[in-house]
Design an enzyme around this catalytic site. Structure first.
Site, PDB file in Angstrom:
ATOM      1  N   PRO A 223       6.210  -0.502  15.979  1.00  0.00           N
ATOM      2  CA  PRO A 223       5.045  -0.112  15.156  1.00  0.00           C
ATOM      3  C   PRO A 223       4.972  -0.943  13.884  1.00  0.00           C
ATOM      4  CG  PRO A 223       6.320   1.821  15.843  1.00  0.00           C
ATOM      5  CD  PRO A 223       7.139   0.630  16.209  1.00  0.00           C
ATOM      6  N   GLY A 224       3.745  -1.212  13.456  1.00  0.00           N
ATOM      7  CA  GLY A 224       3.540  -1.879  12.170  1.00  0.00           C
ATOM      8  C   GLY A 224       3.685  -3.380  12.191  1.00  0.00           C
TER       9      GLY A 224
ATOM     10  N   ASP B 191      27.200   8.497   7.478  1.00  0.00           N
ATOM     11  CA  ASP B 191      28.086   7.335   7.565  1.00  0.00           C
ATOM     12  C   ASP B 191      28.946   7.417   8.821  1.00  0.00           C
ATOM     13  OD1 ASP B 191      27.093   6.459   5.142  1.00  0.00           O
ATOM     14  OD2 ASP B 191      28.704   7.370   3.970  1.00  0.00           O
TER      15      ASP B 191
ATOM     16  N   GLU C 247      29.794   5.909  -3.641  1.00  0.00           N
ATOM     17  CA  GLU C 247      29.015   4.666  -3.573  1.00  0.00           C
ATOM     18  C   GLU C 247      29.838   3.462  -4.003  1.00  0.00           C
ATOM     19  OE1 GLU C 247      26.331   4.675  -2.006  1.00  0.00           O
ATOM     20  OE2 GLU C 247      26.133   6.854  -1.937  1.00  0.00           O
TER      21      GLU C 247
ATOM     22  N   GLY D  73       1.498  -5.548  13.598  1.00  0.00           N
ATOM     23  CA  GLY D  73       0.217  -6.248  13.536  1.00  0.00           C
ATOM     24  C   GLY D  73      -0.495  -6.385  14.866  1.00  0.00           C
TER      25      GLY D  73
ATOM     26  N   HIS E  49      31.842   2.306  -1.013  1.00  0.00           N
ATOM     27  CA  HIS E  49      31.024   1.469  -0.131  1.00  0.00           C
ATOM     28  C   HIS E  49      30.900   0.056  -0.694  1.00  0.00           C
ATOM     29  CE1 HIS E  49      29.827   4.476   2.720  1.00  0.00           C
ATOM     30  NE2 HIS E  49      29.130   5.214   1.860  1.00  0.00           N
TER      31      HIS E  49
ATOM     32  N   GLY F 213       5.544  -4.308  21.124  1.00  0.00           N
ATOM     33  CA  GLY F 213       6.393  -4.514  19.958  1.00  0.00           C
ATOM     34  C   GLY F 213       6.484  -3.256  19.114  1.00  0.00           C
TER      35      GLY F 213
END
Length: 500
Positions: free
Chosen positions: A107-108, A407, A333, A110, A336, A105
């Protein structure tokens, strides 16, 4: 200090002899040979200490209840671990013991925690190491370390009067990569061969039953011999958690933190799509740090929302763009945000022009419910949102800037996904054999079509852009609710309604 002095004296003696006319080449050769022999002996002598330096068999306090968002993986792992717990029943049924469990799986998620919890669940000795600990330049060192690892596990279990041990190898792709890929020497292959031999030697009636657990996020790199039944019999997928799982993880990481009454962990879980358990732990920690900086005794919802931005984008920057550049960032922004709100009403969570990480501005969306299948219409909407920032600059300011590079990369990648999924005009194709010029024309066509739609919409929303930009330049940061309040009348007009 003594080594440096001895080396200096020896070097001075060699120089003196060379100046005096003696042939020092044999002396230098013998010195290098003695140094190499000393280094090899020392490396081999350290093998026995490699896995006994840390307390290898100390009982772990991690339990499966401490791991959130992985109910399916935990149930699958428990089923495999029950073969260790129900030893007598296994012998009666003639069942071969499970020798290895591979946790895979991102990283991070568990994987290491689950290995520690497995040791507690089975009341086994737990010895952890990394794949890189077995790899050395000198032949035979890695293989000897593998033998020492299994022997240490058995000795530690006997010492603690336990009948089972779990060996956990993190990043096993370093140790167990496909053989034959390192042509310079065979040390990698010898080390893997020794691991295979040790796993083949595990038996159900051993005095100490050893289970090998390993973790990797590159299962495609592992040697097939390692993955066959009889070696790693089970592969447990430890994937990113869904919304319910993220909520469970957040509750675990916030249980020792003073949360204010306004904290809505369910909303935080909704806005953290794609976060791993490590990300969520960092989010809770960063929220507490932000509250402490402000002198607060409790962590409020705004601290956690701010922590989401920090985990995703990085720390706020001290640099401040010039007014003209700041206006361009605001226009970008807002573009977007307007398209995001058009294609999915209520999707804008926050809008800011405060520099953070590598970004001069940022529009954060409220993630949709976890979805894994997308239509062409959905992907085209995503392309529109990605293109809107640059097109808004063109509509309002007359030209574009270099701020949209990322983008555009994402837009091209999304258009490529339309082709790979058989949803383009080409139909079902193999992207690997698709001519580059044809692929370019199709992607360009997809993007230009969406670009035209975005431009038509933003030209009609030019007044709205100007109004929101003015507010954003003053406030620097506005919420999605405030953004929708400003744009509501403009969007209603576009939808054919009149403001009574």
């Amino acid at each position: 200090m003594l080594k440096e002095i001895s080396l200096g004296i020896g070097l001075a003696a060699v120089i003196f002899l060379a100046v005096s006319g003696y042939d020092v080449i044999p002396i230098i050769f013998m010195g290098l040979a003695a140094g190499a022999l000393f280094f090899i002996t020392r490396s081999r002598g350290m093998i026995g200490k490699t896995f006994s330096a840390a307390p290898p068999a100390r009982a772990t306090k991690v339990e499966f209840s401490d791991i959130g968002g992985q109910a399916t993986a935990i149930n699958e792992l428990k089923e495999a671990l029950d073969f260790i717990k129900n030893h007598d029943q296994i012998i009666k049924m003639g069942i071969r013991p499970i020798k290895g469990i591979l946790l895979t799986g991102p990283p991070g998620t568990g994987k290491t925690l689950m290995a520690k919890a497995a040791a507690g669940y089975t009341e086994s000795v737990f010895i952890a190491c990394s794949g890189s600990e077995f790899i050395e330049l000198y032949a035979g060192v890695g293989a000897q370390r593998v033998r020492q690892l299994f022997q240490t596990a058995r000795d530690s279990a006997i010492k603690q009067k336990k009948d089972s041990a779990i060996i956990f190898i993190d990043e096993i792709d370093i140790l167990g990569s496909k053989r034959g890929q390192n042509a310079s020497h065979h040390e990698y292959d010898q080390t893997l061969n020794q691991l295979l031999v040790e796993m083949d030697g595990l038996k159900v009636n051993d005095r100490v039953r050893v289970l090998v657990m390993a973790a990797t996020n590159r299962v495609d790199m592992l040697d097939p011999a390692l993955l066959r039944p009889g070696r790693f019999d089970r592969q447990v997928k430890v994937d990113l958690a869904d919304k319910a799982g993220r909520l469970e993880i957040l509750k675990l990481h916030c249980r020792n933190k003073p949360l204010a009454a306004d904290v809505d962990l369910e909303e935080i879980a909704k806005q953290t799509f794609g976060f791993s358990g490590a990300h969520l732990e960092s989010l809770a920690n960063e929220g507490a740090i932000l509250a402490m900086r402000e002198g607060c005794t409790e962590i409020s919802n705004r601290h956690l929302l701010e922590a989401i931005d920090k985990v995703m984008m990085g720390e706020k920057l001290d640099r401040r763009p010039a007014r003209k550049e700041l206006e361009r960032v605001a226009v970008h922004e807002v573009g977007h945000a307007l398209l995001s709100e058009k294609v999915r009403p209520g999707s804008v969570s926050m809008l800011t022009i405060m520099p953070r990480g590598q970004a001069l501005g940022y529009m954060r969306q409220v993630p949709e419910n976890d979805t894994y299948l997308h239509t062409r219409g959905y992907l085209e909407n995503q392309i529109q949102v990605l293109l809107a920032g640059s097109i808004a600059e063109e509509v309002v300011l007359g030209d574009r800037s270099t701020g949209a590079g990322n983008d555009f990369e994402q837009a091209v990648k999304t258009a490529g996904q339309i082709i790979r999924s058989g949803m383009s005009e080409l139909g079902v194709v193999d992207p690997d054999i698709l001519p580059a010029d044809l692929r370019y024309r199709v992607i360009s066509g997809i993007i230009k079509t969406q670009e035209q739609k975005v431009k038509e919409f933003l030209l009609k929303m030019k007044d709205a852009i100007g109004q929101i930009v003015h507010v954003l330049l003053v406030e620097e940061k506005i919420t999605g609710e405030y953004f929708r309040t400003i744009t509501k009348k403009f969007l209603l007009v576009q939808q054919g309604h009149t403001d009574q």
